[in-house]
Design an enzyme around this catalytic site. Structure first.
Site, PDB file in Angstrom:
ATOM      1  N   LYS A  96      -8.846   9.173  -1.086  1.00 14.42           N
ATOM      2  CA  LYS A  96      -9.194   7.837  -0.567  1.00 14.42           C
ATOM      3  C   LYS A  96      -9.702   6.857  -1.639  1.00 14.42           C
ATOM      4  CE  LYS A  96      -7.838   7.804   2.687  1.00 14.42           C
ATOM      5  NZ  LYS A  96      -6.360   7.970   2.782  1.00 14.42           N
ATOM      6  N   THR A 104      -5.063   6.424  -4.451  1.00 17.75           N
ATOM      7  CA  THR A 104      -4.014   7.293  -5.001  1.00 17.75           C
ATOM      8  C   THR A 104      -2.620   6.691  -4.812  1.00 17.75           C
ATOM      9  OG1 THR A 104      -5.366   9.028  -3.998  1.00 17.75           O
ATOM     10  CG2 THR A 104      -3.340   9.725  -5.127  1.00 17.75           C
ATOM     11  N   HIS A 128      -5.296  15.657  -6.701  1.00 19.48           N
ATOM     12  CA  HIS A 128      -6.741  15.524  -6.443  1.00 19.48           C
ATOM     13  C   HIS A 128      -7.518  16.655  -7.125  1.00 19.48           C
ATOM     14  CE1 HIS A 128      -5.981  12.428  -3.537  1.00 19.48           C
ATOM     15  NE2 HIS A 128      -5.575  13.196  -2.570  1.00 19.48           N
ATOM     16  N   SER A 146     -13.443   5.117   4.364  1.00 19.34           N
ATOM     17  CA  SER A 146     -11.990   5.263   4.429  1.00 19.34           C
ATOM     18  C   SER A 146     -11.627   6.681   4.885  1.00 19.34           C
ATOM     19  CB  SER A 146     -11.404   4.980   3.036  1.00 19.34           C
ATOM     20  OG  SER A 146     -10.032   5.210   3.000  1.00 19.34           O
ATOM     21  N   THR A 197       0.832  -5.305  -4.170  1.00 20.11           N
ATOM     22  CA  THR A 197      -0.251  -5.921  -3.380  1.00 20.11           C
ATOM     23  C   THR A 197      -0.349  -5.203  -2.032  1.00 20.11           C
ATOM     24  OG1 THR A 197       1.245  -7.497  -2.377  1.00 20.11           O
ATOM     25  CG2 THR A 197       0.081  -8.230  -4.376  1.00 20.11           C
ATOM     26  N   PHE A 198      -1.506  -5.285  -1.436  1.00 23.43           N
ATOM     27  CA  PHE A 198      -1.724  -4.591  -0.159  1.00 23.43           C
ATOM     28  C   PHE A 198      -0.698  -5.005   0.900  1.00 23.43           C
ATOM     29  CE2 PHE A 198      -3.614  -3.896   3.958  1.00 23.43           C
ATOM     30  CZ  PHE A 198      -4.101  -2.602   3.877  1.00 23.43           C
ATOM     31  N   ASN A 212       2.273  -6.351   0.700  1.00 27.79           N
ATOM     32  CA  ASN A 212       3.657  -5.961   0.402  1.00 27.79           C
ATOM     33  C   ASN A 212       3.850  -4.454   0.454  1.00 27.79           C
ATOM     34  OD1 ASN A 212       4.471  -8.558   0.258  1.00 27.79           O
ATOM     35  ND2 ASN A 212       4.403  -8.700  -1.975  1.00 27.79           N
ATOM     36  N   MET A 213       2.843  -3.731  -0.015  1.00 28.12           N
ATOM     37  CA  MET A 213       2.957  -2.266   0.068  1.00 28.12           C
ATOM     38  C   MET A 213       2.930  -1.792   1.511  1.00 28.12           C
ATOM     39  SD  MET A 213       0.796  -0.172  -2.771  1.00 28.12           S
ATOM     40  CE  MET A 213       0.817   1.419  -1.947  1.00 28.12           C
ATOM     41  N   LYS A 266      -7.258  -0.991   5.397  1.00 26.71           N
ATOM     42  CA  LYS A 266      -7.757  -2.348   5.176  1.00 26.71           C
ATOM     43  C   LYS A 266      -7.602  -2.789   3.728  1.00 26.71           C
ATOM     44  CE  LYS A 266     -11.262  -3.255   8.673  1.00 26.71           C
ATOM     45  NZ  LYS A 266     -12.685  -3.552   8.840  1.00 26.71           N
ATOM     46  N   GLY A 267      -7.835  -1.877   2.818  1.00 25.68           N
ATOM     47  CA  GLY A 267      -7.647  -2.178   1.391  1.00 25.68           C
ATOM     48  C   GLY A 267      -8.625  -3.196   0.843  1.00 25.68           C
TER      49      GLY A 267
HETATM   50  P1  A3P Z   1      -9.028   1.860   3.129  1.00 27.45           P
HETATM   51  O1  A3P Z   1      -9.016   3.013   4.087  1.00 27.45           O
HETATM   52  O2  A3P Z   1     -10.434   1.458   2.765  1.00 27.45           O
HETATM   53  O3  A3P Z   1      -8.212   0.714   3.596  1.00 27.45           O
HETATM   54  P2  A3P Z   1      -5.612   7.079  -1.047  1.00 27.45           P
HETATM   55  O4  A3P Z   1      -4.256   6.579  -1.394  1.00 27.45           O
HETATM   56  O5  A3P Z   1      -6.324   7.694  -2.219  1.00 27.45           O
HETATM   57  O6  A3P Z   1      -5.584   7.938   0.160  1.00 27.45           O
HETATM   58  O7  A3P Z   1      -6.518   5.807  -0.718  1.00 27.45           O
HETATM   59  C1  A3P Z   1      -6.313   5.059   0.445  1.00 27.45           C
HETATM   60  C2  A3P Z   1      -7.106   3.783   0.352  1.00 27.45           C
HETATM   61  O8  A3P Z   1      -6.489   2.931  -0.638  1.00 27.45           O
HETATM   62  C3  A3P Z   1      -7.112   3.020   1.668  1.00 27.45           C
HETATM   63  O9  A3P Z   1      -8.390   2.368   1.757  1.00 27.45           O
HETATM   64  C4  A3P Z   1      -5.963   2.061   1.435  1.00 27.45           C
HETATM   65  O10 A3P Z   1      -5.965   0.931   2.278  1.00 27.45           O
HETATM   66  C5  A3P Z   1      -6.184   1.689  -0.012  1.00 27.45           C
HETATM   67  N1  A3P Z   1      -4.990   1.081  -0.622  1.00 27.45           N
HETATM   68  C6  A3P Z   1      -3.746   1.556  -0.661  1.00 27.45           C
HETATM   69  N2  A3P Z   1      -2.908   0.669  -1.232  1.00 27.45           N
HETATM   70  C7  A3P Z   1      -3.656  -0.407  -1.560  1.00 27.45           C
HETATM   71  C8  A3P Z   1      -3.361  -1.678  -2.158  1.00 27.45           C
HETATM   72  N3  A3P Z   1      -2.128  -2.014  -2.538  1.00 27.45           N
HETATM   73  N4  A3P Z   1      -4.388  -2.543  -2.340  1.00 27.45           N
HETATM   74  C9  A3P Z   1      -5.640  -2.220  -1.965  1.00 27.45           C
HETATM   75  N5  A3P Z   1      -5.986  -1.042  -1.376  1.00 27.45           N
HETATM   76  C10 A3P Z   1      -4.997  -0.158  -1.182  1.00 27.45           C
END
Ligand code: A3P
Length: 292
Positions: free
Chosen positions: A46, A49, A101, A131, A221-222, A224-225, A252-253
């Site tokens: 979280k 990654t 991890h 998260s 970007t959040f 677009n991803m 939420k990002g």
């Molecule tokens: P949130 O749950 O706070 O939204 P992981 O990939 O290690 O599992 O982490 C997931 C977290 O990274 C989530 O946080 C997710 O929304 C966030 N995340 C993934 N892509 C992102 C992006 N492009 N910009 C910002 N946050 C991102």
């Protein structure tokens, strides 16, 4: 050693997700054959990654950047220990990208050649906790917690996949001289994605054009991803991991969402534990969107 949480497999003192982990690989992890041009994203769960996985895939593969190929990022940069698509890693062409991890003490011996590049992404642990709480309630393969209080206890005791957050970051940081490792902060990536992409490119010795960097930033970007089915893990959640309720990897990002979920008392308790465990730790953390 068995843990009470049956979704966890403890191997050599570190907690893995039981159903997804490749136990043969774990047994041989120490001798996992690395190549000099391998690149690993290493994180505590979280911490960003899949975001960094997407950035690395975009940096390395033109076909990903210009959308001429249709390959999920999970296939571009598979998890080392969670080889859910049973890829023969030894047959993958170089340069190979991986995510993981694992804690520093389970790293393949070959990492110490200092050629393998490691991008370690870290995030403030209150946002990780928050998260992770939402994530483990949504994902069928993790144990759900009815309250954030219950999850906070598990998290602080390290009774979660990934074990103790404090140990994970401290371990990698204190052994950083044994590895070729770049530390990236989630909150800095959030604040200035372009500079973060450039910093990663520099570390990877990738000299890309302005347009290429623009394309990477745009696709990482959040929003677009979240829309990009190759990058958002929606299919993986549906098919391979399984959901118990509605939810997404890209939730939420943002920075500081913990404020909407932790009580004042929980926050203060967290702070006390954090101070005690991290007081001599040199990396800085950003807890709030308005912080510098
Ligand atoms: P949130 O749950 O706070 O939204 P992981 O990939 O290690 O599992 O982490 C997931 C977290 O990274 C989530 O946080 C997710 O929304 C966030 N995340 C993934 N892509 C992102 C992006 N492009 N910009 C910002 N946050 C991102």
């Amino acid at each position: 050693m068995e843990n009470e949480d049956t979704t966890i497999l403890n191997f050599k003192g570190y907690n893995f997700q039981r159903d997804l982990v490749d136990t043969d690989l774990l047994e041989n992890l120490e001798n996992f054959e690395v190549r000099d041009d391998d690149v690993f994203v290493i994180t505590y769960p979280k911490s960003g990654t899949i975001w960094t996985q997407q950035i690395l895939s975009l940096i390395y593969f033109e076909g990903h950047r210009n959308s001429t190929e249709n390959l999920e990022t999970l296939d571009r940069a598979p998890f080392l220990e969670y080889n859910i698509r049973n890829v023969d890693f030894s047959k993958r062409p170089s340069p190979r990208l991986f995510c993981s991890h694992i804690p520093y003490f389970l790293a393949p011996k070959g990492f110490k050649n200092k050629k393998v590049k490691i991008v370690y992404v870290y995030r403030n642990p209150k946002d990780i906790l928050n998260s992770y709480f939402h994530f483990s309630n949504m994902v069928a393969l993790l144990e759900a917690s009815d309250t954030i209080e219950r999850f906070m206890k598990k998290f602080l005791d390290g009774k979660v996949v990934g074990s103790v957050w404090f140990d994970h970051i401290r371990g990698w940081y204190e052994h950083r001289h044994d590895f070729n490792i770049l530390f990236m902060m989630y909150e800095e990536m959030n604040k200035d994605l372009r500079s973060s992409v450039l910093k990663i490119c520099k570390f990877l010795e990738k000299d890309l054009s302005e347009e290429d960097v623009d394309a990477i930033v745009r696709q990482a970007t959040f929003p677009n991803m979240k829309l990009d089915s190759k990058a958002n893990y929606d299919k993986i959640l549906q098919n391979e991991i399984g959901k118990r309720s509605e939810g997404y990897f890209l939730r939420k990002g943002i920075v500081g969402d913990w404020k909407n979920h932790l009580t004042v008392e929980q926050n203060e308790r967290f702070d006390r534990i954090f101070q005690k465990k991290m007081k001599d730790f040199p990396l800085k953390f950003i807890w709030d969107i308005n912080e510098d």
